[in-house]
Design a protein around this motif. Structure first.
Motif, PDB file in Angstrom:
ATOM      1  N   ARG A   1       0.892   8.095   0.671  1.00 29.00           N
ATOM      2  CA  ARG A   1       0.201   8.384   1.943  1.00 29.00           C
ATOM      3  C   ARG A   1      -0.212   9.886   1.830  1.00 29.00           C
ATOM      4  O   ARG A   1      -1.233  10.185   2.497  1.00 29.00           O
ATOM      5  CB  ARG A   1       1.160   8.211   3.026  1.00 29.00           C
ATOM      6  CG  ARG A   1       1.688   6.902   3.186  1.00 29.00           C
ATOM      7  CD  ARG A   1       2.321   6.779   4.401  1.00 29.00           C
ATOM      8  NE  ARG A   1       3.521   7.475   4.615  1.00 29.00           N
ATOM      9  CZ  ARG A   1       4.710   6.935   4.526  1.00 29.00           C
ATOM     10  NH1 ARG A   1       5.013   5.727   3.888  1.00 29.00           N
ATOM     11  NH2 ARG A   1       5.613   7.688   4.387  1.00 29.00           N
TER      12      ARG A   1
ATOM     13  N   THR B   1      -3.550  10.001  -0.087  1.00 31.55           N
ATOM     14  CA  THR B   1      -4.592   9.470   0.625  1.00 31.55           C
ATOM     15  C   THR B   1      -5.058  10.317   1.649  1.00 31.55           C
ATOM     16  O   THR B   1      -6.335  10.198   2.093  1.00 31.55           O
ATOM     17  CB  THR B   1      -4.237   8.156   1.085  1.00 31.55           C
ATOM     18  OG1 THR B   1      -3.700   7.212   0.151  1.00 31.55           O
ATOM     19  CG2 THR B   1      -5.342   7.268   1.759  1.00 31.55           C
TER      20      THR B   1
ATOM     21  N   LYS C   1       2.101  -2.318  -3.446  1.00 30.92           N
ATOM     22  CA  LYS C   1       1.335  -1.925  -2.350  1.00 30.92           C
ATOM     23  C   LYS C   1       0.935  -0.473  -2.167  1.00 30.92           C
ATOM     24  O   LYS C   1      -0.384  -0.446  -1.901  1.00 30.92           O
ATOM     25  CB  LYS C   1       2.176  -2.514  -1.124  1.00 30.92           C
ATOM     26  CG  LYS C   1       1.419  -2.508   0.230  1.00 30.92           C
ATOM     27  CD  LYS C   1       2.185  -3.123   1.223  1.00 30.92           C
ATOM     28  CE  LYS C   1       1.229  -3.329   2.771  1.00 30.92           C
ATOM     29  NZ  LYS C   1       2.142  -3.734   3.877  1.00 30.92           N
ATOM     30  N   SER C   2       1.865   0.273  -2.289  1.00 36.74           N
ATOM     31  CA  SER C   2       1.551   1.447  -2.095  1.00 36.74           C
ATOM     32  C   SER C   2       0.357   2.139  -3.258  1.00 36.74           C
ATOM     33  O   SER C   2      -0.650   3.006  -2.866  1.00 36.74           O
ATOM     34  CB  SER C   2       2.864   2.309  -2.240  1.00 36.74           C
ATOM     35  OG  SER C   2       3.618   2.157  -1.192  1.00 36.74           O
TER      36      SER C   2
ATOM     37  N   ARG D   1      -2.759   0.789  -2.417  1.00 46.18           N
ATOM     38  CA  ARG D   1      -3.551   1.242  -1.415  1.00 46.18           C
ATOM     39  C   ARG D   1      -4.332   2.473  -1.701  1.00 46.18           C
ATOM     40  O   ARG D   1      -5.314   2.771  -1.282  1.00 46.18           O
ATOM     41  CB  ARG D   1      -2.788   1.323  -0.198  1.00 46.18           C
ATOM     42  CG  ARG D   1      -3.177   1.842   1.209  1.00 46.18           C
ATOM     43  CD  ARG D   1      -2.164   2.236   2.354  1.00 46.18           C
ATOM     44  NE  ARG D   1      -1.486   1.171   2.725  1.00 46.18           N
ATOM     45  CZ  ARG D   1      -0.338   0.747   2.467  1.00 46.18           C
ATOM     46  NH1 ARG D   1       0.622   1.709   1.642  1.00 46.18           N
ATOM     47  NH2 ARG D   1       0.233  -0.517   2.850  1.00 46.18           N
ATOM     48  N   LEU D   2      -3.506   3.372  -2.479  1.00 47.04           N
ATOM     49  CA  LEU D   2      -3.923   4.605  -2.651  1.00 47.04           C
ATOM     50  C   LEU D   2      -5.290   4.549  -3.403  1.00 47.04           C
ATOM     51  O   LEU D   2      -6.442   5.218  -3.331  1.00 47.04           O
ATOM     52  CB  LEU D   2      -2.757   5.593  -3.381  1.00 47.04           C
ATOM     53  CG  LEU D   2      -3.231   6.647  -4.151  1.00 47.04           C
ATOM     54  CD1 LEU D   2      -3.878   7.685  -3.149  1.00 47.04           C
ATOM     55  CD2 LEU D   2      -2.087   7.300  -5.054  1.00 47.04           C
TER      56      LEU D   2
ATOM     57  N   ARG E   1      -7.591   2.242  -4.125  1.00 52.16           N
ATOM     58  CA  ARG E   1      -8.664   1.469  -3.104  1.00 52.16           C
ATOM     59  C   ARG E   1      -9.228   2.539  -2.380  1.00 52.16           C
ATOM     60  O   ARG E   1     -10.532   2.554  -2.029  1.00 52.16           O
ATOM     61  CB  ARG E   1      -8.231   0.227  -2.571  1.00 52.16           C
ATOM     62  CG  ARG E   1      -7.765  -1.013  -3.548  1.00 52.16           C
ATOM     63  CD  ARG E   1      -7.609  -2.211  -2.697  1.00 52.16           C
ATOM     64  NE  ARG E   1      -8.731  -2.856  -1.962  1.00 52.16           N
ATOM     65  CZ  ARG E   1      -8.544  -3.754  -1.225  1.00 52.16           C
ATOM     66  NH1 ARG E   1      -7.443  -4.390  -1.090  1.00 52.16           N
ATOM     67  NH2 ARG E   1      -9.685  -4.023  -0.562  1.00 52.16           N
ATOM     68  N   ARG E   2      -8.481   3.296  -1.559  1.00 48.52           N
ATOM     69  CA  ARG E   2      -8.823   4.147  -0.604  1.00 48.52           C
ATOM     70  C   ARG E   2      -9.815   5.360  -1.280  1.00 48.52           C
ATOM     71  O   ARG E   2     -10.528   5.913  -0.651  1.00 48.52           O
ATOM     72  CB  ARG E   2      -8.067   4.506   0.503  1.00 48.52           C
ATOM     73  CG  ARG E   2      -7.519   3.663   1.226  1.00 48.52           C
ATOM     74  CD  ARG E   2      -6.516   4.124   2.307  1.00 48.52           C
ATOM     75  NE  ARG E   2      -6.039   3.020   3.229  1.00 48.52           N
ATOM     76  CZ  ARG E   2      -5.283   3.101   4.177  1.00 48.52           C
ATOM     77  NH1 ARG E   2      -4.584   4.527   4.308  1.00 48.52           N
ATOM     78  NH2 ARG E   2      -4.886   2.164   4.930  1.00 48.52           N
TER      79      ARG E   2
ATOM     80  N   SER F   1     -13.611   3.511  -1.503  1.00 46.34           N
ATOM     81  CA  SER F   1     -14.044   4.011  -0.018  1.00 46.34           C
ATOM     82  C   SER F   1     -15.248   4.962  -0.168  1.00 46.34           C
ATOM     83  O   SER F   1     -16.240   4.708   0.617  1.00 46.34           O
ATOM     84  CB  SER F   1     -13.178   4.622   0.680  1.00 46.34           C
ATOM     85  OG  SER F   1     -12.742   5.941   0.136  1.00 46.34           O
TER      86      SER F   1
ATOM     87  N   ASP G   1      -8.657  -8.436  -1.467  1.00 44.03           N
ATOM     88  CA  ASP G   1      -7.033  -8.368  -1.047  1.00 44.03           C
ATOM     89  C   ASP G   1      -5.992  -9.066  -1.861  1.00 44.03           C
ATOM     90  O   ASP G   1      -4.762  -8.823  -1.888  1.00 44.03           O
ATOM     91  CB  ASP G   1      -6.656  -8.569   0.488  1.00 44.03           C
ATOM     92  CG  ASP G   1      -7.583  -7.513   1.175  1.00 44.03           C
ATOM     93  OD1 ASP G   1      -7.823  -6.347   0.761  1.00 44.03           O
ATOM     94  OD2 ASP G   1      -7.963  -7.941   2.257  1.00 44.03           O
TER      95      ASP G   1
END
Length: 860
Positions: free
Chosen positions: A98, A101, A135-136, A139-140, A142-143, A147, A208
């Motif tokens: 988090r 990101t 998952k963590s 998410r990191l 991909r963003r 993005s 996803d």
């Protein structure tokens, strides 16, 4: 120091220091680790001040670096690993993900990736099987990567791809962790709806479900380590399809096959439509420099095949094609394989490659050259039987019956199970792509295919087009002969498996070919050249026999191996042989590179053990003279022979009988070569010192070959394809060929610098330019004789030689008038022709020696 204190009488006592904990104390290490982690928590909980974030981000980066260092050091330390255990129980990775990101600061992101990598490398607490960890991390990444809001450098992206590759490798070794990283969300009702929907042929896009797979496939076309990590990681993912039915069904229904086929098509479209394969002046091989070879293309828009831009695009396309082979080879699912092959055929072959072949032209600056060159390069690099089978059966319009017979010999295709209903439905949806507006508008390979393009291109007036077609012909015959026989070459299946040629006929053939080679230029040392050519032919033929023996079964290995030898007879009406013969008739005025490719194609045909030489390279047995030796002279020992031995002796005599060599019985190829020898005699009558000039030219070419062999790099591993598709075939020093163990005729590298020691060794254009800037004569001296009045060597070599089209008529050859070329050009072609005749003679002799009774009969 105690004795000194007593000596001076002081009462001061020594201060006791607290004992330090051991450097590898787990508890002390954990205290420091938690202190740094708490600092991270404090930093990320502070209110954000966009105007003054630099100090905070710098401190956060420093803390994350220390955390990653703690984890790496503890991995190497003895147990217990308290820091790693704390990271697992506290889910430290979620906080770090988090923070990275939200920061959008590359150093922080790179430190966070290093922390995740250290946790995975620790191989403790089983982080890769933890759903929160996966998952963590996803998410990191991909963003950060997908993005587009964060601009990261190549080092950071490489670290990310290396981490994804590590996870793929662990999935390969531990299939049970796959559900952590992949979860299908496509319901059965949605699957049926998507497969029935015509416009959704691309499949379902579900990033996803398996973000790791999509992150890899988006970067498989990259160069360097990023592409290597992505390609290898994706190979491991496809290998897992054999262990997970859910993953297998997901890939079949997803858009991954479409993305792969579209990526291959995009890389092919990136290649130039107009291509020039003319060598630049700086890298012109000596064999081409000593001729009328021009380095200037008539169309400026054609891209040079030797430009760095084209080399990079070509290497990328071939590497992606190799990736396709690896994917098919690693996939353990028949449905996935079949789906990939369907996409390859429909989206790449039918929608892109064949239209480029159909639209190619010989008059628009080299589109035919481009298509033929790209196909030749692709077939040289392809090794996977399924892809080769699909490409050639489609482009050569091989009928379904023969295609089924060919596929039966491919173990990969035989191992495929019947496709599932989902695979069949997916293929039907692909078939609906871009249908023709009218039924008569669609053009299929049955009307115009690769064979038509090759035959038409060989007789082209454009030497580049002819060269490209001949090189592709050699590749098909030498590497994919089972597809070339019956399509590229029109053949007849021989009913009798026994050869009908005799040993006596072989002796006559060898004698006439040898005399023909000597008549082109009588020179000592041809024996050494001939020995090297025989050795190369022997290795080639023995390799073919060994290949067939490997494919044969243990029960009937001898029968299966022998059944291939001499199985077919070349049809006298073969279009390809006619086109090649038409080009051979104008040998002396052809471009040298065309002649080198032409002779290579003929030798490829002669080396093919499945094709008999009867009629086209050897005397047809039907034309053997029927007269027998009627001499009644007998040997004294014949009176002691019994009837069986007498019959064997007569059979041996009949096989050794030398048939008469006439104009009607001589092979078709020999008659053309004899015509060329007659043309050379007319040139020899006009130029009295022709043999001396030929000897000098041979010496120059031999010297240039030695220079090239000495300057070759020690390894070809840095090249994407061993042996360029633009190499000039041919080598004129067999002894150097044998010493270097260079198999085949491709020995002159296009990028090797070859300079000629003679003024005639430069191209015609540069020679004209150098005339104006020739050396200025030195001051005249009374002690030096005056210059000779005879013309210079350059002027002699530049004189024009006229060669009328005489001898055998060639109705298909349009240029029936007088042909001309410089003497410099003709000399090089003479050397090429003599080498070709010698090599053809060597093939005749070696085939009989290696194949034995399957090639010629020693008893009749």
């Amino acid at each position: 120091m105690d004795w000194l204190s007593r000596l001076i009488g002081t009462s001061q006592t020594s201060r006791k220091t607290a004992p330090r904990p051991p450097a590898n104390d787990p508890q002390a290490r954990l205290v420091k680790f938690r202190k740094v982690y708490n600092t991270v928590l404090q930093l990320i909980n502070r209110p954000r001040d966009p105007s003054n974030e630099a100090p905070l981000l710098s401190e956060l980066h420093s803390c994350l670096e220390r955390i990653a260092s703690f984890l790496r050091d503890e991995t190497r330390a003895p147990v217990p690993h308290s820091c790693i255990q704390f990271a697992s129980t506290s889910q430290l990775y979620a906080v770090i993900a988090r923070a990275a990101t939200a920061s959008q600061y590359e150093p922080v992101i790179r430190s966070a990736i290093a922390t995740f990598a250290a946790l995975i490398d620790s191989e403790e607490e089983d982080f890769v099987s933890s759903a929160p960890f996966a998952k963590s991390l996803m998410r990191l990444i991909r963003r950060v990567v997908d993005s587009g809001s964060v601009l990261i450098g190549m080092d950071t992206e490489t670290a990310i791809l290396e981490l994804l590759f590590t996870i793929s490798a662990k999935i390969r070794l531990q299939p049970e962790i796959l559900p952590v990283w992949f979860q299908s969300s496509v319901k059965q009702e949605l699957e049926e709806l998507v497969l029935k929907e015509k416009n959704n042929f691309v499949g379902v896009t579900q990033k996803d479900d398996f973000p790791l797979c999509y992150l890899l496939i988006d970067r498989v076309h990259h160069e360097g380590r990023i592409g290597d990590f992505a390609r290898t990681g994706l190979l491991y993912i496809f290998e897992a399809t054999g262990r997970s039915k859910e993953l297998e069904a997901w890939i079949v229904q997803s858009d991954l096959p479409t993305l792969m086929a579209s990526g291959l098509g995009a890389l092919y479209s990136q290649l130039s439509r107009e291509l020039s394969i003319l060598h630049p002046d700086a890298t012109l091989p000596a064999v081409l420099a000593m001729s009328d070879y021009t380095t200037t293309h008539t169309r400026a828009t054609a891209e040079s095949a030797f430009s760095e831009r084209h080399k990079a695009h070509m290497a990328t396309f071939l590497s992606y094609l190799a990736f396709w082979q690896d994917i098919l080879d690693h996939s353990r699912s028949s449905d996935v394989k079949q789906t990939l092959l369907d996409h390859f055929q429909i989206l790449f072959l039918q929608q892109l490659l064949y239209p480029s072949l159909l639209q190619s032209s010989d008059t628009d600056g080299g589109s035919s050259v481009a298509v033929l060159t790209y196909l030749q390069a692709a077939l040289e690099s392809l090794e996977y039987p399924d892809l080769v089978h699909m490409i050639l059966t489609y482009l050569l319009a091989i009928p379904e019956g023969k295609s089924a017979d060919l596929s039966a010999s491919i173990s990969n295709l035989n191992s495929l199970k019947p496709p599932s209903q989902a695979t069949l439905t997916r293929r039907k949806s692909l078939m609906t792509l871009n249908p023709p507006k009218a039924p008569n508008d669609g053009v299929e390979p049955i009307l115009f295919n690769l064979f038509d393009l090759i035959v038409n291109s060989i007789c082209s007036k454009n030497s580049q087009t002819s060269f490209s077609a001949l090189k592709l012909t050699s590749t098909l015959i030498s590497r994919q002969r089972k597809y070339a026989l019956g399509t590229l070459l029109k053949i007849q299946n021989i009913k009798s498996s026994d050869p009908s040629r005799s040993i006596g006929a072989l002796e006559v053939e060898l004698e006439h070919y040898s005399l023909l080679a000597t008549s082109l230029h009588p020179q000592f040392g041809l024996e050494t050249t001939y020995v090297g050519l025989c050795e190369d032919a022997r290795h080639n033929i023995e390799a073919q026999v060994a290949s067939h023996a490997t494919n044969a079964t243990l029960e009937n290995s001898f029968i299966d191996t022998q059944a291939y030898i001499g199985e077919y007879l070349l049809d006298s009406d073969d279009s390809l042989f006619k086109s090649m013969s038409s080009t051979l008739r104008t040998f002396f005025t052809n471009s040298v590179d065309v002649n080198l490719a032409l002779t290579q194609a003929f030798i490829s045909m002669a080396l093919c053990i499945e094709i008999r030489l009867d009629g086209w390279a050897a005397i047809s047995p039907s034309l053997y003279s029927v007269s027998e030796e009627t001499t009644s002279a007998t040997r004294p020992w014949q009176s002691f022979l019994d009837s069986e031995e007498e019959n064997a002796w007569l059979s041996l005599k009949r096989a050794s009988h030398r048939p008469a060599w006439t104009d009607q019985s001589s092979p078709a190829l020999f008659r053309i070569l004899e015509q060329l020898a007659t043309e050379l005699e007319s040139v020899r009558e006009r130029i009295k010192n022709l043999d001396q000039l030929i000897a000098v030219r041979k010496t120059m070419l031999q010297a240039s070959n030695l220079d090239i062999l000495a300057s070759e790099p020690p390894s070809l591993m840095n090249s994407p394809v061993q042996g360029s598709f633009l190499e000039v075939p041919g080598q004129f020093l067999s002894s150097s060929r044998s010493s270097s163990r260079a198999r085949g005729r491709e020995s002159l590298e296009p990028n090797s610098r070859a300079t000629s020691p003679h003024p005639a060794g430069i191209s015609a254009r540069r020679r004209d330019e150098s005339r104006g800037s020739s050396r200025s004569p030195g001051p005249r001296s009374v002690f030096r004789p005056p210059p000779p009045d005879n013309p210079s060597t350059t002027d002699v070599l530049m004189q024009t030689v006229s060669l009328p089209v005489n001898g055998l008529p060639d109705p298909e050859h349009k240029d029936s008038g007088v042909r001309s070329a410089s003497l410099n050009h003709v000399l090089t072609n003479i050397v090429v022709l003599q080498e070709f005749v010698l090599e053809l003679t060597a093939v005749l002799q070696v085939r009989a020696a290696v194949l034995g009774p399957r090639e010629v009969q020693s008893v009749v």
